[in-house]
Scaffold this motif. Structure first.
Motif, short mmCIF file in Angstrom:
data_model
loop_
_atom_site.label_atom_id
_atom_site.label_comp_id
_atom_site.label_asym_id
_atom_site.label_seq_id
_atom_site.Cartn_x
_atom_site.Cartn_y
_atom_site.Cartn_z
N ASN A 52 1.03 -1.01 0.04
CA ASN A 52 -0.02 0.00 0.06
C ASN A 52 1.00 1.34 -0.09
O ASN A 52 1.87 1.35 0.84
CB ASN A 52 -0.84 0.08 1.24
CG ASN A 52 -2.02 -0.99 1.15
OD1 ASN A 52 -2.31 -1.18 0.08
ND2 ASN A 52 -2.66 -1.45 2.43
N GLY A 53 0.34 2.34 -0.85
CA GLY A 53 1.27 3.24 -1.05
C GLY A 53 2.61 3.18 -1.19
O GLY A 53 3.54 4.17 -0.74
N ILE A 54 3.18 2.38 -2.09
CA ILE A 54 4.56 2.14 -2.29
C ILE A 54 4.94 3.47 -3.16
O ILE A 54 6.26 3.70 -2.85
CB ILE A 54 4.84 0.76 -3.17
CG1 ILE A 54 6.17 0.50 -3.16
CG2 ILE A 54 4.02 0.86 -4.46
CD1 ILE A 54 6.56 -0.83 -3.80
N PHE A 55 4.47 3.85 -4.01
CA PHE A 55 4.99 5.11 -4.61
C PHE A 55 5.21 6.31 -3.69
O PHE A 55 4.11 6.92 -3.29
CB PHE A 55 4.28 5.20 -5.88
CG PHE A 55 4.20 4.07 -6.92
CD1 PHE A 55 5.51 3.81 -7.44
CD2 PHE A 55 3.22 3.14 -6.94
CE1 PHE A 55 5.42 2.68 -8.50
CE2 PHE A 55 3.03 2.11 -7.63
CZ PHE A 55 4.45 1.85 -8.44
N GLY A 56 6.08 6.89 -3.73
CA GLY A 56 6.66 7.97 -2.53
C GLY A 56 7.32 7.68 -1.45
O GLY A 56 7.64 8.40 -0.59
N THR A 82 12.09 3.71 -10.92
CA THR A 82 12.53 2.88 -9.85
C THR A 82 12.02 1.70 -9.76
O THR A 82 12.49 0.53 -9.46
CB THR A 82 13.08 3.47 -8.50
OG1 THR A 82 11.73 3.86 -7.93
CG2 THR A 82 13.97 4.56 -8.45
N PHE A 83 10.60 1.48 -9.50
CA PHE A 83 9.89 0.39 -9.30
C PHE A 83 10.09 -0.65 -10.50
O PHE A 83 10.19 -1.69 -10.55
CB PHE A 83 8.60 0.58 -9.19
CG PHE A 83 7.57 -0.57 -8.89
CD1 PHE A 83 7.70 -1.24 -7.45
CD2 PHE A 83 6.85 -1.05 -9.84
CE1 PHE A 83 6.96 -2.46 -7.53
CE2 PHE A 83 6.14 -2.38 -9.72
CZ PHE A 83 6.47 -3.01 -8.59
N VAL A 110 4.47 -4.71 -16.74
CA VAL A 110 4.98 -3.80 -15.70
C VAL A 110 4.29 -2.50 -15.52
O VAL A 110 3.87 -2.06 -14.45
CB VAL A 110 6.42 -3.57 -15.99
CG1 VAL A 110 7.03 -2.55 -14.95
CG2 VAL A 110 7.47 -4.85 -15.89
N THR A 111 3.81 -1.95 -16.61
CA THR A 111 3.27 -0.98 -16.84
C THR A 111 1.74 -0.90 -15.99
O THR A 111 1.26 -0.09 -15.50
CB THR A 111 3.01 -0.32 -18.34
OG1 THR A 111 4.28 0.03 -18.85
CG2 THR A 111 2.25 1.04 -18.53
#
Length: 128
Positions: A52-56, A82-83, A110-111
């Motif tokens: 959860n909330g991985i981006f940032g 980066t992911f 991936v996208t």
């Protein structure tokens, strides 16, 4: 000349379609991750941390998960780039990671996975 521009237009439209993000398709891709990771309001850490909330978020920071030293010290703030690098080749991006997944090699998958994960805020609520 008109035929050339028509062909170029068709190719450009086709390429942009391939690169479009689909959270629905990403949910299907996520089934490969589900054995080790959870997302959503009831997500918890399993073999891998909840996403959860991985981006940032900074790598190695989910409370209650026992990260490898490599991941703790990677000094990565997860964003799409980066992911993408990590999920294609986890051990190449973070040598010493505990993640045993060989990598997701299909760029469209991936996208789509990124589109799916971006829906979940840090509390697991779907925002998008």
């Amino acid at each position: 000349m008109r035929t050339f521009f028509l062909a170029l237009t068709v190719l450009t439209a086709s390429a942009s379609h391939v690169l479009a993000q689909s959270a629905e398709a990403g949910e299907r891709v996520y089934t490969q991750c589900r054995a080790c990771h959870q997302v959503g309001e009831t997500a918890r850490n399993l073999v891998g941390p909840q996403l959860n909330g991985i981006f940032g978020r900074k790598s190695g920071t989910i409370e209650g998960y026992n990260y490898s030293q490599a991941n703790k010290n990677a000094n990565i703030t997860w964003d799409e780039a980066t992911f993408r690098d990590y999920i294609v080749d986890p051990r190449g991006k973070v040598p010493g990671t505990k993640m045993v997944f060989a990598g997701l090699k299909n760029p469209q998958q991936v996208t789509d996975l990124i589109a799916y994960l971006k829906q979940f805020d840090a509390t697991g609520k779907r925002g998008q």
